[in-house]
Design an enzyme around this catalytic site. Structure first.
Site, PDB file in Angstrom:
ATOM      1  N   TYR A 273       1.652  -5.522  -5.269  1.00 49.58           N
ATOM      2  CA  TYR A 273       0.767  -5.091  -4.129  1.00 49.58           C
ATOM      3  C   TYR A 273       1.109  -3.685  -3.722  1.00 49.58           C
ATOM      4  O   TYR A 273       0.206  -2.841  -3.703  1.00 49.58           O
ATOM      5  CB  TYR A 273       0.862  -6.162  -3.044  1.00 49.58           C
ATOM      6  CG  TYR A 273       0.080  -5.809  -1.864  1.00 49.58           C
ATOM      7  CD1 TYR A 273      -1.210  -5.836  -1.828  1.00 49.58           C
ATOM      8  CD2 TYR A 273       0.572  -5.073  -0.804  1.00 49.58           C
ATOM      9  CE1 TYR A 273      -2.182  -5.349  -0.680  1.00 49.58           C
ATOM     10  CE2 TYR A 273      -0.124  -4.865   0.464  1.00 49.58           C
ATOM     11  CZ  TYR A 273      -1.404  -4.904   0.305  1.00 49.58           C
ATOM     12  OH  TYR A 273      -2.371  -4.626   1.426  1.00 49.58           O
TER      13      TYR A 273
ATOM     14  N   LYS B 288      -1.291  -0.212  -4.144  1.00 53.07           N
ATOM     15  CA  LYS B 288      -1.559   0.577  -2.781  1.00 53.07           C
ATOM     16  C   LYS B 288      -1.032   2.004  -3.131  1.00 53.07           C
ATOM     17  O   LYS B 288      -1.883   3.028  -2.817  1.00 53.07           O
ATOM     18  CB  LYS B 288      -1.030   0.033  -1.614  1.00 53.07           C
ATOM     19  CG  LYS B 288      -1.921  -1.418  -1.239  1.00 53.07           C
ATOM     20  CD  LYS B 288      -3.517  -1.182  -1.112  1.00 53.07           C
ATOM     21  CE  LYS B 288      -4.243  -2.438  -0.888  1.00 53.07           C
ATOM     22  NZ  LYS B 288      -5.822  -2.270  -0.552  1.00 53.07           N
TER      23      LYS B 288
END
Length: 261
Positions: free
Chosen positions: A159, A163
């Site tokens: 994750y 990003k």
């Protein structure tokens, strides 16, 4: 005096039926936006969101699509354009925060996270930017990232990486299309108080029902990030009032990266 800084905005907001996305859509409409398309997967939530935005005076459209499917993302831009004309504002708010450490991240989990958090936003940006260039019109994009893009917790390896990838893409797009007057910025929120965060905390961390109260009691400013507050910033970044601002990655949190590392 009516706030009309987004009166000429024709927008797409992903994850638009709840959380950050819906708060942003509400704020855009409050600032004069009359044409707005919400992209999401839950048709019931989408219908309720559209009804509320139309009650506020906007023409709203819910497009049922999974942004992790690149073709579906491009098709959603086509649907919105067919309904409203050239889309000149895009907020990429949809994301997955599925957990996984480096040792737990399978190829399948990696693909799921990257398709949702990177591929989808890129395809949506592609569709919107192409429409703007063909029409020779200016526009603005805001990508919702995360403070985890600076590194993140051990259980957010893929994750956090996704990003960071979208952060680099934000600057790349900003640089590439500045002479077309197409701006691309990002906001990086910290820990947020959203309906989905409640699900995440209970699913992944066995959090008790009062986890939010405890988290906010321990926070420096006595609260977690609230979508309706951050929506003002996103709406500003999408509006012409933010001028030449492009390529900016704005941290939106009470935790400061650097001094405590």
């Amino acid at each position: 005096m009516q706030n009309d800084q987004n009166k000429n905005t024709k927008a797409i907001v992903t994850g638009g039926a709840q959380g950050i996305g819906f708060a942003t859509a509400k704020q855009l409409v409050a600032e004069g936006c009359k044409s707005i398309a919400l992209i999401g997967r839950d048709k019931d939530k989408g219908a309720k969101a559209v009804a509320e935005l139309e009650k506020d005076g906007a023409s709203a459209l819910f497009i049922s699509a999974d942004v992790s499917d690149g073709k579906a993302a491009l098709n959603a831009v086509e649907q919105a354009t067919k309904k409203f004309g050239v889309i000149n504002a895009l907020c990429n708010a949809a994301a997955t925060s599925a957990r996984g450490t480096l040792l737990e991240t399978t190829p399948e989990l990696f693909d799921q996270i990257y398709h949702t958090n990177v591929l989808g936003p890129i395809m949506l940006m592609q569709g919107v930017v192409k429409g703007l260039i063909d029409a020779k019109q200016p526009g603005s994009i805001v990508n919702v990232l995360s403070m985890s893009g600076h590194g993140g917790q051990p259980f957010l390896t893929a994750y956090s990486s996704s990003k960071a990838a979208l952060a680099a893409t934000t600057k790349n797009v900003a640089h590439a299309y500045r002479f077309n007057k197409i701006r691309c910025n990002a906001v990086l929120p910290g820990w947020m108080d959203t309906p989905n965060e409640d699900v995440v905390q209970k699913k992944w961390h066995n959090a008790p029902d009062d986890w939010l109260a405890k988290a906010e009691a321990a926070a420096p400013m006595g609260q977690l990030v609230k979508p309706h507050q951050m929506a003002h910033l996103i709406a500003y970044m999408l509006s012409p009032n933010s001028g030449v601002m492009t390529g900016a990655l704005v941290d939106y949190d009470q935790m400061i990266i650097g001094p405590n590392s």
